[in-house]
Write an enzyme that holds these catalytic residues in place. Structure first.
Site, PDB file in Angstrom:
ATOM      1  N   CYS A 153       0.828  -1.211   0.000  1.00  0.00           N
ATOM      2  CA  CYS A 153       0.000   0.000   0.000  1.00  0.00           C
ATOM      3  C   CYS A 153       0.865   1.266   0.000  1.00  0.00           C
ATOM      4  O   CYS A 153       1.500   1.559  -1.006  1.00  0.00           O
ATOM      5  CB  CYS A 153      -0.996  -0.065   1.152  1.00  0.00           C
ATOM      6  SG  CYS A 153      -2.428   0.970   0.852  1.00  0.00           S
TER       7      CYS A 153
ATOM      8  N   HIS B 296      -3.213  -5.205   1.704  1.00  0.00           N
ATOM      9  CA  HIS B 296      -2.527  -5.444   2.979  1.00  0.00           C
ATOM     10  C   HIS B 296      -2.524  -6.926   3.365  1.00  0.00           C
ATOM     11  O   HIS B 296      -3.332  -7.337   4.206  1.00  0.00           O
ATOM     12  CB  HIS B 296      -3.246  -4.669   4.100  1.00  0.00           C
ATOM     13  CG  HIS B 296      -3.074  -3.200   4.047  1.00  0.00           C
ATOM     14  ND1 HIS B 296      -2.088  -2.534   4.737  1.00  0.00           N
ATOM     15  CD2 HIS B 296      -3.756  -2.254   3.373  1.00  0.00           C
ATOM     16  CE1 HIS B 296      -2.162  -1.237   4.513  1.00  0.00           C
ATOM     17  NE2 HIS B 296      -3.170  -1.041   3.684  1.00  0.00           N
TER      18      HIS B 296
ATOM     19  N   GLU C 105      -0.688  -8.372   5.366  1.00  0.00           N
ATOM     20  CA  GLU C 105      -0.370  -8.523   6.803  1.00  0.00           C
ATOM     21  C   GLU C 105      -1.639  -8.455   7.661  1.00  0.00           C
ATOM     22  O   GLU C 105      -1.607  -8.793   8.843  1.00  0.00           O
ATOM     23  CB  GLU C 105       0.649  -7.448   7.241  1.00  0.00           C
ATOM     24  CG  GLU C 105       0.116  -6.032   7.373  1.00  0.00           C
ATOM     25  CD  GLU C 105      -0.122  -5.339   6.032  1.00  0.00           C
ATOM     26  OE1 GLU C 105       0.034  -5.976   4.966  1.00  0.00           O
ATOM     27  OE2 GLU C 105      -0.493  -4.146   6.047  1.00  0.00           O
TER      28      GLU C 105
HETATM   29  N1  GLN Z   1      -3.691   6.386   1.067  1.00  0.00           N
HETATM   30  C1  GLN Z   1      -2.359   6.125   1.585  1.00  0.00           C
HETATM   31  C2  GLN Z   1      -1.308   6.917   0.838  1.00  0.00           C
HETATM   32  O1  GLN Z   1      -1.564   7.411  -0.210  1.00  0.00           O
HETATM   33  C3  GLN Z   1      -2.027   4.651   1.520  1.00  0.00           C
HETATM   34  C4  GLN Z   1      -3.009   3.862   2.347  1.00  0.00           C
HETATM   35  C5  GLN Z   1      -2.470   2.630   2.984  1.00  0.00           C
HETATM   36  O2  GLN Z   1      -1.250   2.420   3.097  1.00  0.00           O
HETATM   37  N2  GLN Z   1      -3.361   1.842   3.511  1.00  0.00           N
HETATM   38  O3  GLN Z   1      -0.240   7.054   1.339  1.00  0.00           O
END
Ligand code: GLN
Length: 197
Positions: A79, A179, A181
């Site tokens: 992410c 994610h 994890e």
């Molecule tokens: N929206 C976050 C970003 O742009 C990422 C979201 C996440 O890691 N769950 O940094």
């Protein structure tokens, strides 16, 4: 025992540390450049990519992580971590910037900015037990990015039903928009551990 680091500046690093430990490897929280020494791999967790990037600059972690990437040490971004690994995110913010992918942040809009979906990920078969083989992976997306474009040499590992790329690998670099994890399934962590040559 193999020794892995999880970048622990902000975000959900604890869940990655726990997943790694449950697989029998040593896992440490990384906040300082010297803690990167001798690692067999590094995970950059989810969180807020601008915050993690700014802290990585402040703690002098950007260049040493880039060096690890160039030396072929496995690095996995989930992410926000995927955003940090990307070379292009369509805006200016501090990045590690080593993976040949173009990423769009917060790509799923506001009302659906968090969702879960089952993904078929054939690459995970290499680390699956007979029971797990072919089983979809429950992917949790939280204000998630997606991969808009991949460069040559980047393997697309997972797609949404509409073809959107949400996981990719380029040699020693792994990126997931979701994610693993947070899922009760360690196949992605096992896949990452297997990337160590
Ligand atoms: N929206 C976050 C970003 O742009 C990422 C979201 C996440 O890691 N769950 O940094």
């Amino acid at each position: 025992m193999p020794r892995y680091g999880v970048l622990a500046l902000q975000g959900d690093f604890i869940e990655h540390v726990q997943a790694l430990r449950s697989l029998g490897v040593e896992a440490i929280e990384v906040r300082l450049p010297e803690q990167l020494q001798g690692l067999d791999g590094l995970i950059i967790p989810g969180g807020e990519s601008t915050t993690i990037g700014k802290l990585a600059v402040a703690y002098n972690l950007v260049d040493p992580i880039r060096r690890m990437a160039n030396e072929g040490i496995p690095i996995w971004g989930t992410c926000a971590g995927m955003i940090l690994l990307a070379k292009d995110v369509g805006q200016i913010q501090p990045l590690i910037g080593v993976m040949d992918i173009t990423v769009k942040r917060n790509a799923f809009g506001r009302q659906v900015d968090s969702f879960e979906t089952d993904l078929l990920i054939p690459a995970l078969d290499a680390v699956s037990t007979a029971e797990e083989r072919g089983k979809p992976f429950r992917a949790i997306f939280i204000r998630a990015p997606y991969i808009q474009k991949v460069g040559p040499g980047v393997e697309e590992l997972a797609h949404l039903a509409d073809g959107t790329v949400v996981a990719a690998r380029q040699g020693n670099l792994l990126a997931t928009a979701f994610h693993p994890e947070l899922a009760d399934d360690t196949r992605f962590h096992r896949y990452f551990l297997k990337m160590r040559s």
